[in-house]
Write an enzyme that holds these catalytic residues in place. Sequence first.
Site, PDB file in Angstrom:
ATOM      1  N   ASP A   1      27.431 -62.680  39.290  1.00  0.00           N
ATOM      2  CA  ASP A   1      28.684 -62.076  39.745  1.00  0.00           C
ATOM      3  C   ASP A   1      29.611 -61.777  38.574  1.00  0.00           C
ATOM      4  O   ASP A   1      29.586 -62.473  37.561  1.00  0.00           O
ATOM      5  CB  ASP A   1      29.362 -63.027  40.749  1.00  0.00           C
ATOM      6  CG  ASP A   1      30.421 -62.319  41.566  1.00  0.00           C
ATOM      7  OD1 ASP A   1      30.328 -61.080  41.734  1.00  0.00           O
ATOM      8  OD2 ASP A   1      31.347 -63.001  42.044  1.00  0.00           O
TER       9      ASP A   1
ATOM     10  N   HIS B   1      27.659 -52.898  35.986  1.00  0.00           N
ATOM     11  CA  HIS B   1      26.319 -53.092  36.551  1.00  0.00           C
ATOM     12  C   HIS B   1      25.241 -52.755  35.505  1.00  0.00           C
ATOM     13  O   HIS B   1      24.226 -53.437  35.398  1.00  0.00           O
ATOM     14  CB  HIS B   1      26.127 -52.238  37.806  1.00  0.00           C
ATOM     15  CG  HIS B   1      27.063 -52.619  38.924  1.00  0.00           C
ATOM     16  ND1 HIS B   1      27.277 -53.920  39.296  1.00  0.00           N
ATOM     17  CD2 HIS B   1      27.850 -51.870  39.738  1.00  0.00           C
ATOM     18  CE1 HIS B   1      28.154 -53.958  40.301  1.00  0.00           C
ATOM     19  NE2 HIS B   1      28.519 -52.725  40.567  1.00  0.00           N
TER      20      HIS B   1
ATOM     21  N   LEU C   1       5.988 -66.892  34.766  1.00  0.00           N
ATOM     22  CA  LEU C   1       7.208 -66.992  35.583  1.00  0.00           C
ATOM     23  C   LEU C   1       7.132 -66.065  36.798  1.00  0.00           C
ATOM     24  O   LEU C   1       6.604 -64.955  36.706  1.00  0.00           O
ATOM     25  CB  LEU C   1       8.409 -66.565  34.715  1.00  0.00           C
ATOM     26  CG  LEU C   1       9.777 -66.569  35.402  1.00  0.00           C
ATOM     27  CD1 LEU C   1      10.317 -67.995  35.501  1.00  0.00           C
ATOM     28  CD2 LEU C   1      10.773 -65.687  34.637  1.00  0.00           C
TER      29      LEU C   1
HETATM   30  C1  IPE Z   1      27.377 -61.905  45.619  1.00  0.00           C
HETATM   31  O1  IPE Z   1      28.442 -61.339  44.950  1.00  0.00           O
HETATM   32  C2  IPE Z   1      26.246 -60.930  45.697  1.00  0.00           C
HETATM   33  C3  IPE Z   1      25.546 -60.629  44.457  1.00  0.00           C
HETATM   34  C4  IPE Z   1      25.802 -61.176  43.303  1.00  0.00           C
HETATM   35  C5  IPE Z   1      24.499 -59.656  44.560  1.00  0.00           C
HETATM   36  P1  IPE Z   1      29.625 -60.629  45.735  1.00  0.00           P
HETATM   37  O2  IPE Z   1      30.571 -60.118  44.732  1.00  0.00           O
HETATM   38  O3  IPE Z   1      29.072 -59.640  46.705  1.00  0.00           O
HETATM   39  O4  IPE Z   1      30.236 -61.843  46.556  1.00  0.00           O
HETATM   40  P2  IPE Z   1      31.654 -62.023  47.227  1.00  0.00           P
HETATM   41  O5  IPE Z   1      31.939 -60.795  48.044  1.00  0.00           O
HETATM   42  O6  IPE Z   1      32.650 -62.180  46.112  1.00  0.00           O
HETATM   43  O7  IPE Z   1      31.545 -63.276  48.029  1.00  0.00           O
HETATM   44  C1  IPE Z   2      27.861 -58.593  41.047  1.00  0.00           C
HETATM   45  O1  IPE Z   2      28.994 -58.139  40.422  1.00  0.00           O
HETATM   46  C2  IPE Z   2      26.853 -57.511  41.266  1.00  0.00           C
HETATM   47  C3  IPE Z   2      26.695 -57.107  42.670  1.00  0.00           C
HETATM   48  C4  IPE Z   2      27.261 -57.697  43.706  1.00  0.00           C
HETATM   49  C5  IPE Z   2      25.841 -55.962  42.913  1.00  0.00           C
HETATM   50  P1  IPE Z   2      30.213 -57.551  41.248  1.00  0.00           P
HETATM   51  O2  IPE Z   2      30.023 -56.089  41.428  1.00  0.00           O
HETATM   52  O3  IPE Z   2      30.414 -58.310  42.522  1.00  0.00           O
HETATM   53  O4  IPE Z   2      31.415 -57.798  40.276  1.00  0.00           O
HETATM   54  P2  IPE Z   2      32.868 -58.317  40.650  1.00  0.00           P
HETATM   55  O5  IPE Z   2      32.684 -59.621  41.371  1.00  0.00           O
HETATM   56  O6  IPE Z   2      33.500 -57.284  41.525  1.00  0.00           O
HETATM   57  O7  IPE Z   2      33.551 -58.474  39.342  1.00  0.00           O
HETATM   58 MG    MG Z   3      31.502 -59.953  43.012  1.00  0.00          MG
END
Ligand code: IPE
Ligand code: IPE
Ligand code: MG
Length: 225
Positions: free
Chosen positions: A12, A29, A124
């Site tokens: 995240d 991303h 792995l």
């Molecule tokens: C969790 O992150 C999903 C992934 C890392 C793919 P999110 O950014 O979607 O989670 P929330 O919405 O903060 O809980």
């Molecule tokens: C996690 O990073 C990747 C996905 C959920 C695809 P985020 O896109 O949720 O990044 P933040 O949490 O908004 O910074």
């Molecule tokens: Mg996120």
Amino acid sequence: MNQAKHIAIIMDGNGRWAELQDKKRVKGHEAGAKVVKSITTFCSNHKDIERLTLYAFSTENWKRPRLEVEFLMKLLNSYLKKELDVYLQNNVRFEPIGDIRAFSKSLQKTIRIVQEKTAHCDGLVQSLALNYGAQDEILRAVNSLKNSHEDITLEMLSNKLDCKHSVDLLIRTGGDKRLSNFLLWQSAYAELFFTDTLWPDFTTKELEKIIKKFKKVERRFGGLK
Ligand code: IPE
Ligand code: IPE
Ligand code: MG
């Protein structure tokens, strides 16, 4: 000492990483995909790590703006195509979890091809959680057993899950302390580590530090020392 046989990571913080640099979220991303590569390679070089499960797209991530979702789909497709050789070189088997039927036919095909071409690799296992939600996974498992005439056992349900392996070490980057519907069943006794580091800044060095701490934790599984 504990062994981190199965490491799971909620990757995240990509969006915030980009926004902090006045870049578009999608740049985060892209940067995040590079970290997937380095962490996977690191784990593939550590024989005691058998499984690495990475949360890449949740069942709830469809709520994001259409353009971001489309970008993530394209990124996943190009990542997998590009990484196939790296998986093979590192003897990594790729196993997706989640309900990929929601993806385009061409993306499903890429996923299947990489899965088939790496099926013989016995190093792995890298699992990407794609359109994955633990509640959806458990619901699909229960539905597949609903016509069973016997009482459902733990083993029966566990064997119907996309991921059949309990998690030893679960890490979430990005500062939030929640599971966001990731591996709820498999993490029943996982050790949880949360770091403020945003995923694109996460390094193998930090992972090493976390593993070192994990090794010293006393895991009791409900028993006594
Ligand atoms: C969790 O992150 C999903 C992934 C890392 C793919 P999110 O950014 O979607 O989670 P929330 O919405 O903060 O809980
Ligand atoms: C996690 O990073 C990747 C996905 C959920 C695809 P985020 O896109 O949720 O990044 P933040 O949490 O908004 O910074
Ligand atoms: Mg996120």
